[in-house]
Enzyme design. Structure first.
Site, PDB file in Angstrom:
ATOM      1  N   GLY A   1     -26.024 -20.834 -13.568  1.00 54.73           N
ATOM      2  CA  GLY A   1     -26.866 -21.251 -14.669  1.00 54.73           C
ATOM      3  C   GLY A   1     -26.056 -21.281 -15.950  1.00 54.73           C
ATOM      4  O   GLY A   1     -25.012 -20.632 -16.060  1.00 54.73           O
ATOM      5  N   CYS A   2     -26.529 -22.036 -16.943  1.00 52.77           N
ATOM      6  CA  CYS A   2     -25.768 -22.140 -18.189  1.00 52.77           C
ATOM      7  C   CYS A   2     -25.662 -20.783 -18.879  1.00 52.77           C
ATOM      8  O   CYS A   2     -24.560 -20.318 -19.200  1.00 52.77           O
ATOM      9  CB  CYS A   2     -26.370 -23.188 -19.103  1.00 52.77           C
ATOM     10  N   TYR A   3     -26.792 -20.133 -19.122  1.00 50.46           N
ATOM     11  CA  TYR A   3     -26.752 -18.822 -19.779  1.00 50.46           C
ATOM     12  C   TYR A   3     -25.995 -17.781 -18.946  1.00 50.46           C
ATOM     13  O   TYR A   3     -25.181 -17.022 -19.495  1.00 50.46           O
ATOM     14  CB  TYR A   3     -28.162 -18.316 -20.051  1.00 50.46           C
TER      15      TYR A   3
END
Length: 311
Positions: A116-118
């Protein structure tokens, strides 16, 4: 020898569009996509995925699981950009810089799940420190992050760039129920013993992320300080092509962090800020949510997997 066939399933979303843009002019592979009329035809999608060498899934979670379930050709390899398989033990986590041998694992894997990005920022900051024993695994971690609105996909782009854009908030904190899908992924790959608190937000800019983790040195070993934490991160990423650790003397001169400063790149920049008087340290990651946080990461993983494909 024919070039590898790379099938992008879901090339109309923000991640898929950027992946397609990055790959379409490459001569070392052949990109396969489906027409608008075929995208919702399960039989046609199943045929396409079973005929390719590597499939990149840019789909909602349920559709990604359905696509994987349709694979009957054992030679097909998959990069899943959704969150459907991120904590599954039989999938390889697609963060090449996470450990010294992670890039090799990705290169040899048949199933790779894009981070995921985060979590890319959170795991990138936390795992080296936990692995080195500089943070206890039961540290009460709280993560705060703001992303560009493209992090919401097409819905976010429409809200801020569509007809009602003037009504879109300049800043919005979300996930207030504290049940976001990212904490299990962060906990697993950072090596935390308990679920971290995660508070995400969107800003009125298209792409870019600033993610921070605040630490109280009183909860760490007596000999651990900002310089110790920084040295650990610097050692871990010393040879990394896409993760840089800002020197302490540079971070000490900064007055703010710009989430957009690495937009258009596949890099992530980590920083450590320390206040000796108060015993506080701030860990920070800055990167493009559509670069290292999504499309760029998928292409980085694809290139690793192609090294095995070409042998």
């Amino acid at each position: 020898m024919s070039s590898p066939l790379v099938f992008i399933d879901g090339d109309q979303g923000t991640t898929g569009l950027q992946i397609h843009e990055r790959l379409r002019d490459r001569s070392d592979l052949t990109v396969v996509t489906l027409s608008a009329a075929e995208r919702k035809n399960f039989t046609r999608r199943a045929e396409a995925i079973n005929a390719c060498d590597i499939a990149i899934l840019c789909l909602p979670d349920a559709a990604a699981r359905e696509a994987v379930g349709a694979i009957v050709n054992p030679a097909v390899r998959v990069i899943d950009a959704s969150s459907a398989h991120r904590t599954q033990p039989d999938w390889t986590y697609g963060f090449p810089e996470m450990t010294p041998r992670q890039a090799e694992r990705i290169a040899n894997a048949s199933r790779v799940t894009n981070p995921g990005c985060y979590p890319t920022g959170a795991v990138g900051l936390l795992r080296p420190l936990l692995q080195a024993g500089l943070m206890p695994d039961n540290y009460p971690v709280s993560i705060y992050a703001v992303s560009g609105y493209s992090g919401r996909g097409r819905a976010g782009v429409e809200e801020y760039e569509g007809q009602g854009a003037t009504q879109a908030p300049s800043y919005q904190v979300y996930g207030l129920e504290l049940a976001h899908k990212h904490p299990p992924e962060i906990q697993q790959y950072a090596g935390l013993a308990q679920r971290p608190v995660f508070v995400p937000a969107y800003g009125a800019f298209r792409q870019g992320i600033v993610l921070t983790v605040a630490l109280d040195l009183r909860l760490l070993a007596p000999d651990v300080d900002g310089a110790t934490l920084h040295a650990c991160l610097a050692r871990h990423y010393a040879d990394a092509a896409h993760v840089q650790v800002m020197p302490l003397f540079e971070s000490s001169t900064l007055k703010y962090l710009d989430p957009q400063v690495l937009n258009g790149t596949d890099d992530m920049r980590l920083s450590v800020f320390a206040n000796i008087e108060h015993g506080h340290v701030l860990l920070a990651a800055v990167f493009d949510n559509l670069g290292k946080g999504a499309s760029g990461a998928a292409v980085q993983n694809l290139d690793l997997m192609l090294t095995r494909q070409s042998r």
